[in-house]
Design a protein around this motif. Structure first.
Motif, short mmCIF file in Angstrom:
data_model
loop_
_atom_site.label_atom_id
_atom_site.label_comp_id
_atom_site.label_asym_id
_atom_site.label_seq_id
_atom_site.Cartn_x
_atom_site.Cartn_y
_atom_site.Cartn_z
N MET A 1 42.01 62.50 60.85
CA MET A 1 41.58 62.35 59.45
C MET A 1 42.63 62.96 58.54
SD MET A 1 38.40 64.21 57.67
CE MET A 1 38.49 64.45 55.93
N TYR A 273 48.20 38.25 29.29
CA TYR A 273 47.05 37.78 28.52
C TYR A 273 47.45 37.58 27.06
CZ TYR A 273 42.07 37.60 27.39
OH TYR A 273 40.84 37.21 26.99
N PHE A 276 49.94 34.65 26.75
CA PHE A 276 49.29 33.35 26.89
C PHE A 276 48.41 33.05 25.67
CE2 PHE A 276 45.85 30.55 28.18
CZ PHE A 276 46.61 29.45 28.54
N MET A 280 48.93 29.72 23.83
CA MET A 280 47.85 28.73 23.92
C MET A 280 47.41 28.24 22.54
SD MET A 280 45.44 27.30 25.74
CE MET A 280 43.84 26.59 25.41
N TRP A 283 50.21 26.26 20.84
CA TRP A 283 50.40 24.99 21.56
C TRP A 283 49.26 24.03 21.24
CZ3 TRP A 283 47.22 22.77 25.27
CH2 TRP A 283 47.75 21.69 25.97
N TYR A 284 48.04 24.53 21.23
CA TYR A 284 46.88 23.65 21.04
C TYR A 284 46.82 23.12 19.62
CZ TYR A 284 42.90 21.99 23.65
OH TYR A 284 42.06 21.22 24.38
N ASN A 286 49.25 22.90 17.51
CA ASN A 286 50.38 22.00 17.33
C ASN A 286 50.72 21.78 15.87
OD1 ASN A 286 52.45 20.54 18.28
ND2 ASN A 286 51.25 18.77 18.94
N ARG A 324 47.92 48.08 47.68
CA ARG A 324 47.82 49.53 47.53
C ARG A 324 49.07 50.24 48.03
NH1 ARG A 324 43.51 53.54 48.09
NH2 ARG A 324 44.21 55.21 49.44
N PHE A 408 40.72 56.79 45.93
CA PHE A 408 39.95 56.40 47.12
C PHE A 408 39.91 54.89 47.26
CE2 PHE A 408 38.38 60.56 46.01
CZ PHE A 408 38.58 61.20 47.21
N SER B 31 33.34 63.44 61.45
CA SER B 31 34.61 63.47 62.16
C SER B 31 34.38 63.86 63.63
CB SER B 31 35.51 64.47 61.44
OG SER B 31 36.75 64.49 62.03
N ARG B 34 32.68 61.09 65.65
CA ARG B 34 33.63 60.03 65.97
C ARG B 34 34.53 60.45 67.13
NH1 ARG B 34 38.79 59.50 64.41
NH2 ARG B 34 38.55 61.08 62.80
N GLU B 35 34.99 61.70 67.09
CA GLU B 35 35.87 62.16 68.15
C GLU B 35 35.15 62.23 69.50
OE1 GLU B 35 37.47 65.70 66.45
OE2 GLU B 35 38.73 64.51 65.10
N HIS B 50 33.64 61.37 49.02
CA HIS B 50 35.01 60.88 49.16
C HIS B 50 35.57 61.27 50.51
CE1 HIS B 50 35.01 59.31 45.26
NE2 HIS B 50 35.07 60.45 44.61
N ALA B 54 37.06 57.66 56.11
CA ALA B 54 38.13 58.06 57.02
C ALA B 54 37.56 58.97 58.12
CB ALA B 54 39.22 58.80 56.24
N ALA B 55 36.63 59.88 57.74
CA ALA B 55 36.04 60.79 58.71
C ALA B 55 35.26 60.03 59.78
CB ALA B 55 35.14 61.79 58.00
N ARG B 60 39.21 49.62 57.11
CA ARG B 60 39.15 49.18 55.71
C ARG B 60 38.30 47.92 55.62
NH1 ARG B 60 41.93 51.41 51.96
NH2 ARG B 60 41.84 49.63 50.60
N SER B 95 44.58 15.01 20.73
CA SER B 95 45.75 15.35 19.89
C SER B 95 47.09 15.07 20.57
CB SER B 95 45.72 16.78 19.40
OG SER B 95 44.70 17.53 19.90
N LYS B 97 48.10 15.20 23.47
CA LYS B 97 48.52 16.01 24.61
C LYS B 97 48.53 15.13 25.87
CE LYS B 97 48.25 20.17 22.54
NZ LYS B 97 48.64 19.85 21.16
N PRO B 103 48.32 24.22 29.96
CA PRO B 103 47.90 25.34 29.09
C PRO B 103 46.43 25.27 28.71
CG PRO B 103 50.00 24.50 28.37
CD PRO B 103 49.53 23.57 29.45
#
Lengths: 408, 418
Positions: A1, A273, A276, A280, A283-284, A286, A324, A408, B31, B34-35, B50, B54-55, B60, B95, B97, B103
């Motif tokens: 551990m 974000y 875009f 967006m 572009w729309y 126009n 991670r 965690f 722990s 488990r051991e 927390h 793991a203990a 995962r 329009s 497009k 988009p």
């Protein structure tokens, strides 16, 4: 551990005691030298310094964005009473304090305008204003004295706020007074409101008004999003560099890097974000007066820069920073931080340059001179602020919480 | 004997529950267990501890991959749906497009990614935790209730290969357990009450009726009026034409026009002006004055209403037409050129009628263009025709020298073209 070992701040070297003013002076002189070299190169092009000033503006906005992102981070940490970030907060405070340095570096942009050189901003040219009715209507806002006045206000607000946070935090290193923390927390909400307004209008003034007929209300947020990305990348690199020379090796742990990596990833997505959302809607709808800005960036070689930003500033780092393990390995995280700084610079280049060179990519020696010049001066300012100061708020009431922080 | 066997059968040991002092002790015990080689055990605490995963040596969780899969499925599904509806099944021009324009699809893709990853996280989290679970043997321990307030427990399942009532208890005590307690499988099989099952089955069958009824109504025809779920709009308190009303002395709901009322167009019925007719035939003359100003007015109306299809010069090559050919619209008919012989032969009255009433796929414009303006357009069309087929004599003498230079480069003269 895996047992989580709580580091001890007393074991650590926490000050850049080796930095002498001479180092800062050498860096500053080197920076000024590079800028003069760039100026000479720009002068020889005979375009009324247009190329030099545009390139300088890119580098100025790049380094300014790092300091602004840092200011935002510091105020935000106080606002939410964050505990985890205490060990890296001093580095952000030092980065934010560099807005003073950036105020001086703004003079090369303001100076030529005051002297009548209007090659950077078309609206500062009386002949161009006479020919364009839109510019006449915008004249009450876009005129040189008001522009200069606003810049002074922005830098005053940023500089004083950054100073406030750094000074109070440093004072706490001696006294350990928790009242100082409470004071900063109280001010942080006001600071963030002032920050958001000033950054929005600064981005309008310095970047959006390069094409004065064009407008986008989200533009300030776009610059802000990029600024925060650049700041987190810089903070990661700053901490890594300090640890390379044997400082703060105990206090800044893998857990802090992990958290910074998460925030970096989060703001990369936020940038996407914003980018875009702006694209967006334009572009729309126009509407020619709006879409002309993207047209310049979707034709010729700029097409590839635009697509490169989509990939390099959003999609690659999104998948790259998602696992991670990447955020917990210093080498990988540092590599992504360097990558993000490079694409952030390209992002700003892409904002500024198509106005001046719609046909080709004007990258050249002037750009290199400007990056190195402004960069050296920025670094000099940074070392000057960092000197004789603990790099960690050693008596912050939440320091223990930060040291024990674990993901965690 | 039989009785005793049944007794032991129904009172099987399900596992062993041990209580610990706090999160640290629980973690250390997990722990240790488990051991010692145990695999089927679970820790219970009032709040997340927390490091307990793991203990306990838990691998995962699979959940991130489920969420990623949900997100990818949502994104691709939304993209596919939009592509199929917009570009394949029901192409609809918005329009200018492209049919499939990325988009515009991103927001829906984004939301679908979030929706399906959230559902995958929720459903996957439940499924991986083995929920919903209506009953667990541990719930019969009175002590275990404190797991939601201040108790820290470790439960080892009896199905674990290492499990042995006394040895496991000894191990747990050596790991610092305060109290250990064997818990049993429930004496009676915990079952859902029979009436409840029946009620659910009946409700499920009843729930099928409305959709079946809707499906039947949709598939069949009926002479009876439809069901008025919202009757406000269907039955309005108002008078319809030819109905009677007690409000008026003559009992009519419709009121005759007030004495002296005139139609909006007060010119009465002038067939020449309003319909382009003279004695039932298309007129050959204009009912309005032919002036230069009127022609200019006609030009401005023509450029607004006609040019998009017929083209600015009347060749039938307006931008709408060009776009339709570019897109290979199956139903598009190229508009006639006003310079074609068949149009040139038409009397002005017929041109006026075409503009007013439309012809073939061309709609009528009487509601958009006023009578005078329609005649002005006719006049401008004549001017276009004349301009295309003009001879040198039509050009005023003082302007001819401008033409000479222009015509030199072009061998065709207006005469030879005709």
């Amino acid at each position: 551990m895996r047992e989580h070992r709580i580091p001890n701040v007393d074991d650590d070297r926490l000050t850049l005691s080796g930095t002498r003013p001479a180092v800062c002076a050498v860096l500053a002189i080197a920076g000024i030298g590079m800028l003069v070299a760039g100026l000479v190169l720009g002068w020889n092009r005979g375009d009324e310094l247009k190329g030099f000033l545009a390139s300088y503006l890119v580098s100025f906005c790049f380094f300014l964005s790092i300091s602004l992102g840092a200011l935002f981070f510091v105020a935000l940490q106080h606002l939410v009473h964050a505990g985890w970030s205490v060990t890296v907060r001093r580095l952000a405070e030092i980065l934010a304090a560099n807005t003073f340095c950036m105020a001086i570096l703004f003079l090369p942009i303001l100076g030529p305008m005051m002297a009548g050189n209007s090659s950077l901003y078309a609206w500062s040219n009386p002949a161009a204003v006479d020919a364009d009715e839109l510019l006449q209507w915008k004249q009450p806002y876009l005129n040189v004295p008001f522009f200069a006045g606003r810049a002074v206000v922005y830098f005053l607000i940023w500089g004083l706020m950054a100073r406030f946070f750094l000074a109070n935090s440093t004072r706490q290193d001696d006294s350990g007074d928790p009242g100082l923390t409470r004071r900063m927390e109280k001010f942080s909400a006001v600071a963030l409101i002032l920050f958001s307004l000033t950054v929005t209008f600064a981005a309008f003034d310095w970047l959006m008004s390069l094409e004065p007929d064009w407008f986008s209300t989200i533009f300030g947020l776009y610059y802000f999003a990029g600024a925060v990305v650049a700041f987190f990348a810089t903070l990661i690199l700053f901490a890594l560099a300090l640890q390379q020379v044997g400082l703060v090796t105990q206090t800044i742990t893998t857990e802090h890097y992990h958290e910074l990596g998460k925030l970096l990833l989060g703001f990369i997505i936020f940038w996407g974000y914003m980018a875009f959302s702006q694209y967006m809607l334009i572009w729309y709808a126009n509407i020619p007066e709006e879409s002309v800005w993207y047209l310049a960036r979707q034709t010729g070689p700029w097409t590839f820069v635009s697509l490169g930003l989509l990939l390099g500033h959003l999609l690659f780092p999104f998948f790259g920073l998602l696992p991670r393990e990447v955020k917990r390995r210093k080498l990988l995280l540092g590599a992504w931080a360097v990558w993000m700084l490079v694409v952030h610079w390209i992002d700003l280049y892409w904002l500024v340059m198509p106005t001046f060179a719609p046909e080709h990519l004007p990258f050249g020696l002037i750009d290199v001179c400007c990056i190195l010049g402004v960069g050296s001066l920025f670094l000099a300012g940074l070392l000057w602020s960092a000197r004789s100061r603990a790099l960690v708020p050693v008596k912050d009431p939440r320091l223990d919480e930060s040291l024990a922080f674990e993901n965690f | 004997m039989d009785q005793a066997a049944r007794e032991t059968d129904s009172k099987q040991v399900a596992g062993l529950l041990a209580e610990f002092d706090g999160p640290q002790a629980l973690k250390a015990a997990a722990s240790g267990v488990r051991e010692a080689g145990y695999t089927r055990f679970e820790a219970y605490s009032p709040f997340p501890v927390h490091g307990i995963d793991a203990a306990m040596g838990r691998r995962r969780t699979l959940l991130p991959w489920l969420v990623l899969g949900g997100g990818i499925a949502g994104g691709l599904g939304a993209l596919l749906l939009q592509w199929w509806t917009n570009a394949v099944d029901y192409p609809y021009l918005i329009s200018g497009k492209p049919w499939f324009s990325l988009p515009a699809n991103i927001p829906v893709v984004f939301e679908a990614i979030i929706l399906l990853s959230a559902l995958a996280a929720f459903g996957g989290g439940l499924a991986l935790s083995g929920l919903p679970e209506l009953f667990h043997p541990l719930l019969s321990c009175a002590r275990f209730r404190r797991a939601t307030t201040d108790g820290f427990f470790l439960g080892i399942d009896a199905s674990d290969p290492q499990f042995d009532e006394s040895r496991t208890a000894a191990l747990l005590r050596s790991l610092g357990a305060g109290e250990t307690e064997l818990y049993d499988r429930p004496r009676t099989e915990q079952k859902v009450p029979r009436p409840l099952v029946m009620a659910v089955v009946v409700a499920a069958c009843l729930a099928l009726l409305p959709p079946l009824w809707i499906a039947r109504v949709r598939a069949t025809r009926s002479a009876s009026p439809r069901l008025h779920l919202v009757s406000d709009m269907d039955f309005q308190p108002k008078y319809l034409p030819q109905q009677s009303s007690p409000l008026f002395g003559d009992g009519r709901a419709m009121r005759p026009p007030v004495e002296g009322t005139m139609a909006v167009d007060q010119r009465g019925d002038d067939p020449h002006l309003l319909r382009g007719e003279v004695e039932g035939q298309p007129a050959t003359t204009f009912p309005v004055a032919v002036t230069s100003d009127r022609m200019k007015r006609g030009r401005s109306r023509y450029d607004i209403y006609c040019a998009t299809c017929h083209g600015l010069a009347g060749d039938g090559d307006g931008i709408t037409s060009q776009l339709a050919f570019e897109r290979e619209e199956p139903k598009w008919v190229r508009p006639l050129s006003v310079h074609s012989q068949v149009v040139r032969d038409q009397p002005v009255g017929q041109l006026f009628q075409t503009i007013s009433d439309g012809i073939r796929t061309m709609p009528g414009y009487s509601s958009q263009i006023s009578v005078e303006d329609r005649w002005a357009v006719v006049l401008y069309v004549l001017a276009l025709q004349r301009g295309r087929h003009a001879t040198l004599e039509d050009v005023p003498t003082e302007l001819r020298r401008h033409l000479d230079t222009a015509l030199q480069g072009d061998a065709r003269t207006p005469d030879t073209e005709r």
